[in-house]
Design an enzyme around this catalytic site. Structure first.
Site, PDB file in Angstrom:
ATOM      1  N   GLU A 157       0.989  -0.955  -0.052  1.00 20.87           N
ATOM      2  CA  GLU A 157       0.122   0.692   0.370  1.00 20.87           C
ATOM      3  C   GLU A 157       0.985   0.895   0.154  1.00 20.87           C
ATOM      4  O   GLU A 157       1.948   1.475  -0.069  1.00 20.87           O
ATOM      5  CB  GLU A 157      -0.464   0.061   1.078  1.00 20.87           C
ATOM      6  CG  GLU A 157      -2.580  -0.851   1.673  1.00 20.87           C
ATOM      7  CD  GLU A 157      -3.248  -0.816   0.060  1.00 20.87           C
ATOM      8  OE1 GLU A 157      -3.867   0.286  -0.071  1.00 20.87           O
ATOM      9  OE2 GLU A 157      -2.634  -1.944  -0.286  1.00 20.87           O
TER      10      GLU A 157
ATOM     11  N   ASP B 184      -4.932  -3.733   6.307  1.00 21.27           N
ATOM     12  CA  ASP B 184      -5.223  -4.111   5.259  1.00 21.27           C
ATOM     13  C   ASP B 184      -5.519  -5.358   5.071  1.00 21.27           C
ATOM     14  O   ASP B 184      -6.709  -5.874   4.842  1.00 21.27           O
ATOM     15  CB  ASP B 184      -3.251  -3.893   4.425  1.00 21.27           C
ATOM     16  CG  ASP B 184      -4.318  -4.163   2.325  1.00 21.27           C
ATOM     17  OD1 ASP B 184      -5.089  -4.010   2.305  1.00 21.27           O
ATOM     18  OD2 ASP B 184      -4.290  -5.684   2.615  1.00 21.27           O
TER      19      ASP B 184
ATOM     20  N   LYS C 110     -10.413  -6.394   4.289  1.00 16.15           N
ATOM     21  CA  LYS C 110     -10.432  -6.868   3.133  1.00 16.15           C
ATOM     22  C   LYS C 110     -11.483  -7.968   4.061  1.00 16.15           C
ATOM     23  O   LYS C 110     -12.136  -9.040   4.197  1.00 16.15           O
ATOM     24  CB  LYS C 110      -9.465  -7.861   3.449  1.00 16.15           C
ATOM     25  CG  LYS C 110      -8.811  -6.574   1.918  1.00 16.15           C
ATOM     26  CD  LYS C 110      -7.654  -7.209   1.380  1.00 16.15           C
ATOM     27  CE  LYS C 110      -7.098  -6.717   0.593  1.00 16.15           C
ATOM     28  NZ  LYS C 110      -5.018  -7.005   0.468  1.00 16.15           N
TER      29      LYS C 110
HETATM   30  P1  NDP Z   1      -0.869   3.991  -7.206  1.00 12.38           P
HETATM   31  O1  NDP Z   1      -0.746   5.611  -5.814  1.00 12.38           O
HETATM   32  O2  NDP Z   1      -0.642   3.060  -7.407  1.00 12.38           O
HETATM   33  O3  NDP Z   1      -2.152   5.366  -7.558  1.00 12.38           O
HETATM   34  C1  NDP Z   1      -3.162   6.227  -7.455  1.00 12.38           C
HETATM   35  C2  NDP Z   1      -3.478   7.015  -8.206  1.00 12.38           C
HETATM   36  O4  NDP Z   1      -3.929   8.289  -8.212  1.00 12.38           O
HETATM   37  C3  NDP Z   1      -2.024   7.779  -8.867  1.00 12.38           C
HETATM   38  O5  NDP Z   1      -1.528   7.820 -10.316  1.00 12.38           O
HETATM   39  C4  NDP Z   1      -2.193   9.133  -7.949  1.00 12.38           C
HETATM   40  O6  NDP Z   1      -1.194  10.387  -8.814  1.00 12.38           O
HETATM   41  C5  NDP Z   1      -3.935   9.792  -8.259  1.00 12.38           C
HETATM   42  N1  NDP Z   1      -4.426  10.227  -7.562  1.00 12.38           N
HETATM   43  C6  NDP Z   1      -3.814  10.249  -6.017  1.00 12.38           C
HETATM   44  N2  NDP Z   1      -4.868  11.518  -5.205  1.00 12.38           N
HETATM   45  C7  NDP Z   1      -5.341  11.758  -7.025  1.00 12.38           C
HETATM   46  C8  NDP Z   1      -6.448  12.886  -7.012  1.00 12.38           C
HETATM   47  N3  NDP Z   1      -7.044  13.555  -5.737  1.00 12.38           N
HETATM   48  N4  NDP Z   1      -7.103  12.992  -8.391  1.00 12.38           N
HETATM   49  C9  NDP Z   1      -6.551  11.833  -9.281  1.00 12.38           C
HETATM   50  N5  NDP Z   1      -5.462  10.371  -9.044  1.00 12.38           N
HETATM   51  C10 NDP Z   1      -5.088  11.217  -8.210  1.00 12.38           C
HETATM   52  O7  NDP Z   1      -2.167   2.851  -6.101  1.00 12.38           O
HETATM   53  P2  NDP Z   1      -2.723   1.603  -6.443  1.00 12.38           P
HETATM   54  O8  NDP Z   1      -3.329   1.738  -8.084  1.00 12.38           O
HETATM   55  O9  NDP Z   1      -1.592  -0.054  -6.572  1.00 12.38           O
HETATM   56  O10 NDP Z   1      -3.643   1.288  -5.252  1.00 12.38           O
HETATM   57  C11 NDP Z   1      -5.404   1.874  -5.873  1.00 12.38           C
HETATM   58  C12 NDP Z   1      -6.540   1.334  -4.954  1.00 12.38           C
HETATM   59  O11 NDP Z   1      -6.196  -0.081  -5.145  1.00 12.38           O
HETATM   60  C13 NDP Z   1      -6.478   1.557  -4.096  1.00 12.38           C
HETATM   61  O12 NDP Z   1      -7.109   1.606  -2.764  1.00 12.38           O
HETATM   62  C14 NDP Z   1      -5.543   0.294  -3.681  1.00 12.38           C
HETATM   63  O13 NDP Z   1      -5.737   0.172  -2.346  1.00 12.38           O
HETATM   64  C15 NDP Z   1      -6.202  -0.888  -3.555  1.00 12.38           C
HETATM   65  N6  NDP Z   1      -5.991  -2.149  -4.527  1.00 12.38           N
HETATM   66  C16 NDP Z   1      -4.480  -1.666  -4.798  1.00 12.38           C
HETATM   67  C17 NDP Z   1      -4.033  -3.438  -5.562  1.00 12.38           C
HETATM   68  C18 NDP Z   1      -1.858  -3.210  -5.771  1.00 12.38           C
HETATM   69  O14 NDP Z   1      -1.991  -4.501  -6.134  1.00 12.38           O
HETATM   70  N7  NDP Z   1      -1.642  -2.461  -6.163  1.00 12.38           N
HETATM   71  C19 NDP Z   1      -4.517  -4.864  -5.026  1.00 12.38           C
HETATM   72  C20 NDP Z   1      -6.028  -4.346  -4.594  1.00 12.38           C
HETATM   73  C21 NDP Z   1      -6.615  -2.990  -4.684  1.00 12.38           C
HETATM   74  P3  NDP Z   1      -0.190  10.290  -7.940  1.00 12.38           P
HETATM   75  O15 NDP Z   1       0.851   9.189  -8.255  1.00 12.38           O
HETATM   76  O16 NDP Z   1       0.870  11.785  -8.564  1.00 12.38           O
HETATM   77  O17 NDP Z   1      -0.197  10.825  -6.574  1.00 12.38           O
HETATM   78  N1  HSE Z   2      -0.808  -4.335  -0.394  1.00 10.17           N
HETATM   79  C1  HSE Z   2      -2.455  -5.288  -0.710  1.00 10.17           C
HETATM   80  C2  HSE Z   2      -1.420  -7.064  -0.450  1.00 10.17           C
HETATM   81  C3  HSE Z   2      -2.420  -5.443  -2.157  1.00 10.17           C
HETATM   82  O1  HSE Z   2      -0.110  -6.612  -0.061  1.00 10.17           O
HETATM   83  O2  HSE Z   2      -1.895  -7.322  -0.547  1.00 10.17           O
HETATM   84  C4  HSE Z   2      -3.819  -5.787  -2.594  1.00 10.17           C
HETATM   85  O3  HSE Z   2      -4.784  -5.684  -1.817  1.00 10.17           O
END
Ligand code: NDP
Ligand code: HSE
Length: 436
Positions: A190, A201, A205
Site C-alpha cells: 500500500e 489492510d 479485507k
Molecule cells: P497508486 O498509488 O499506484 O495509484 C493511485 C493513483 O491515483 C496515482 O496515479 C495518483 O497520482 C492518483 N491520485 C492521487 N490523488 C488523486 C486525486 N486527488 N485525483 C486524481 N488522481 C489522484 O495506487 P494503486 O493503483 O496501487 O491502488 C489504487 C487502489 O487500489 C487503492 O485503494 C489500493 O488499496 C487498491 N488496490 C491495490 C492493489 C495493488 O496491487 N496495487 C490491489 C488491490 C487493491 P500520483 O501518483 O501523481 O499521486
Molecule cells: N497491499 C495489498 C497487498 C495490495 O499486499 O495485498 C492488494 O490489496
C-alpha cells in the site's frame, strides 16, 4: 447499443492495468458485456504521465471532480485509494447518479455502510471485487456462488505483501526491511506500507468478507488487528519443528454468541494447502454448511491481476445497468433490510488454540509449575517442545501448544506464568488454527 462511458479516477498501478487490459481484450469483453465499455475520461494528479499512459485515446484531467460531475459518464472507477478525497469523490459520483467500481478496501471497510446506503437511495451499483484478494473472484463467490450456504468460517491469506515477506524471510533468510522494499518495488504494498505489515489492510479485507458472509454491517472498528512486525524468526523455526507454518490470516467465524473477526499471525498445519501459499499469492478458505470447505487461490495484488477484478465489475454493471435496482444482487449479499445485528465478539471471548514460548531456568519443577497454571485454568496441552540449553547456558526455551480455549483464559495463564521466578521476560503468544 451505444458504449457505456467510464471515468477513471487515478491511473497508477491498478488504473493503468485496467486501462491496458480493457483495451487489449476489448472485443472479448464487449462480446461478454453486450455493449462496448469505453474509458472516456481519466483524472490523475500527474496529467503528463496519464496522457502518456492513455496515448491520447481519452480526455485527461487533473481535477477528478470534473469526471464525477460529467453527465456523459455512466460508471466511475475509483482507484486513488485512502479515505479522504476518495470518499468525497465516491459520494459525489453516487449523488450524481453514477455507478461506482472501487478497489479501495480501506474506504469500504470504514465508510461502506454510508456508501451503500447512499447508493441504494440513488438506485446505483457499487462494485468492489478488486477490494479483496485482488484478482481472485472471492466477492462473487461469497455473494453469489455460495449463496445457498450458512457460512461458518473464513480464513484467508489476504495480504500479498506480508505473505511475500514471510515467505522470503523463511526461504532465503532475507531480512524484513529488504523484502518490504522489494514488495514496494513490485507494486504490492500500500502507499503506506504500515497498513500491510501491521495487519490493517488484511483487517479491511476480512471486514468486507465477514459482512458479505454473515450479513452484518461493516464493522472494521471491532476487528482485532495484529501484524507481523513483532514476529520472531525463532517462532517461525519452532513452529516448523512442530509441523506448522506461520501465516498472517484474516479470520472470521460464526459462533452462537456472535462473530469473531480477527487478523493475526497464525500457526497452521503445514500439510494444509493454504499453508503452502507462498510469495505474494493470496488464498481464501471458506467453510459453508452445505458445500464444506472451498479454497480460492491466485494473485492478490499487482496491476493486471487487480485490473481483472475491476473489469469484471465493469462488465457486471454494464449487464445490469438497465435492470431495476430490486433485480440486482444486493451490495452485501443480503437484502439491506435483512442485515443481522449479531455482535462482533471482543477478543477475550474468541476460542482458538495457542502457541506459547517462554524462556525459563533449566531446572526441575519449572515445567510442573507452568502446566499446573494451565490445568487450573482448564487449558489442555496438545504438544510441547523443550530445547536443550546452549553450551554453558542455564536457561532455555519451552514451547507449548494448547488445545482450544477462550482467549481470556490464556491471557490469565500468561499473566501467572510471567510471575514465576523461573520464567524470564514475556511469554510469546501466537494463535493456532487447525482449519480442518
Ligand atoms: P497508486 O498509488 O499506484 O495509484 C493511485 C493513483 O491515483 C496515482 O496515479 C495518483 O497520482 C492518483 N491520485 C492521487 N490523488 C488523486 C486525486 N486527488 N485525483 C486524481 N488522481 C489522484 O495506487 P494503486 O493503483 O496501487 O491502488 C489504487 C487502489 O487500489 C487503492 O485503494 C489500493 O488499496 C487498491 N488496490 C491495490 C492493489 C495493488 O496491487 N496495487 C490491489 C488491490 C487493491 P500520483 O501518483 O501523481 O499521486
Ligand atoms: N497491499 C495489498 C497487498 C495490495 O499486499 O495485498 C492488494 O490489496
Amino acid at each position: 447499443m451505444k458504449p457505456i462511458k467510464v471515468g477513471l479516477l487515478g491511473i497508477g498501478t491498478v488504473g493503468s492495468g485496467t486501462f491496458n487490459v480493457l483495451k487489449r481484450n476489448q472485443l472479448e469483453i464487449t462480446r461478454r458485456a453486450g455493449r462496448s465499455i469505453e474509458i472516456a475520461m481519466v483524472a490523475d494528479l500527474n496529467v503528463e504521465r496519464a496522457r502518456e499512459l492513455t496515448n491520447g485515446e481519452c480526455e485527461v484531467v487533473n481535477d477528478a471532480n470534473l469526471v464525477v460531475s460529467n453527465p456523459d459518464i455512466d460508471i466511475v472507477i475509483e482507484l486513488i485509494g485512502g479515505y479522504g478525497i476518495a470518499r468525497d469523490l465516491v459520494m459525489k459520483a453516487i449523488a450524481n447518479g453514477k455507478h461506482v467500481v472501487t478497489a479501495n478496501k480501506a474506504l469500504l471497510a470504514t465508510h461502506g455502510n454510508e456508501i451503500f446506503k447512499a447508493a441504494e437511495e440513488k438506485g446505483v451499483m457499487v462494485a468492489f471485487e478488486a477490494a479483496v484478494a485482488g484478482g481472485i473472484p472471492i466477492i462473487k463467490a461469497l455473494r453469489e456462488g455460495l449463496t445457498a450456504n450458512r457460512i461458518q468460517w473464513i480464513a484467508g491469506i489476504i495480504n500479498g505483501t506480508t505473505n511475500f515477506i514471510l515467505s522470503e524471510m523463511r526461504d532465503k533468510g532475507l531480512d524484513f526491511a529488504t523484502v518490504l522494499k522489494q514488495a514496494q518495488e513490485l507494486g504490492y504494498a500500500e502507499a503506506d506500507p504500515t497498513f500491510d505489515i501491521e495487519g490493517v489492510d488484511a483487517a479491511h479485507k476480512a471486514t468486507i468478507m465477514a459482512s458479505i458472509a454473515y450479513g452484518i454491517p461493516m464493522q472494521f472498528d471491532k476487528a482485532h488487528v495484529e501484524g507481523i512486525t513483532k514476529l520472531q524468526a525463532s517462532d517461525i523455526r519452532y513452529a516448523e519443528e512442530l509441523g506448522y507454518r506461520i501465516k498472517l490470516l484474516g479470520i472470521s467465524k460464526r459462533t452462537e454468541d456472535g462473530i469473531e473477526l480477527r487478523v493475526h499471525p497464525t500457526l497452521i498445519p503445514e500439510k494444509r494447502l493454504i499453508a503452502n501459499v507462498e510469495g505474494a499469492m493470496n488464498a481464501v478458505l471458506v467453510h459453508g454448511d452445505a458445500v464444506g470447505a472451498t479454497l480460492y487461490y491466485g494473485k492478490g495484488a499487482g496491476s493486471e491481476p487487480t485490473a481483472s477484478a475491476v473489469i469484471a465489475d465493469l462488465v457486471d454493471i454494464t449487464r445490469l445497468a438497465t435492470a431495476d435496482p430490486e433485480h440486482r444482487v444486493p451490495y452485501l449479499a443480503f437484502q439491506s433490510n435483512s442485515l443481522s445485528d449479531l455482535p462482533v465478539l471482543p477478543m477475550a471471548e474468541i476460542v482458538t488454540s495457542y502457541y506459547l514460548r517462554m524462556h525459563v531456568a533449566d531446572k526441575p519443577g519449572v515445567l510442573a509449575d507452568v502446566t499446573r497454571i494451565l490445568a487450573d485454568l482448564t487449558i489442555s496441552i496438545d504438544a510441547m517442545l523443550q530445547k536443550e540449553p546452549a553450551e554453558g547456558e542455564t536457561q532455555t526455551d519451552i514451547i507449548i501448544l494448547t488445545h482450544q480455549t477462550k482467549e481470556k483464559n490464556i491471557v490469565a495463564a500468561i499473566d501467572k506464568i510471567e510471575k514465576l521466578d523461573s520464567v524470564f521476560g514475556e511469554v510469546t503468544k501466537l494463535r493456532l488454527e487447525e482449519l480442518s
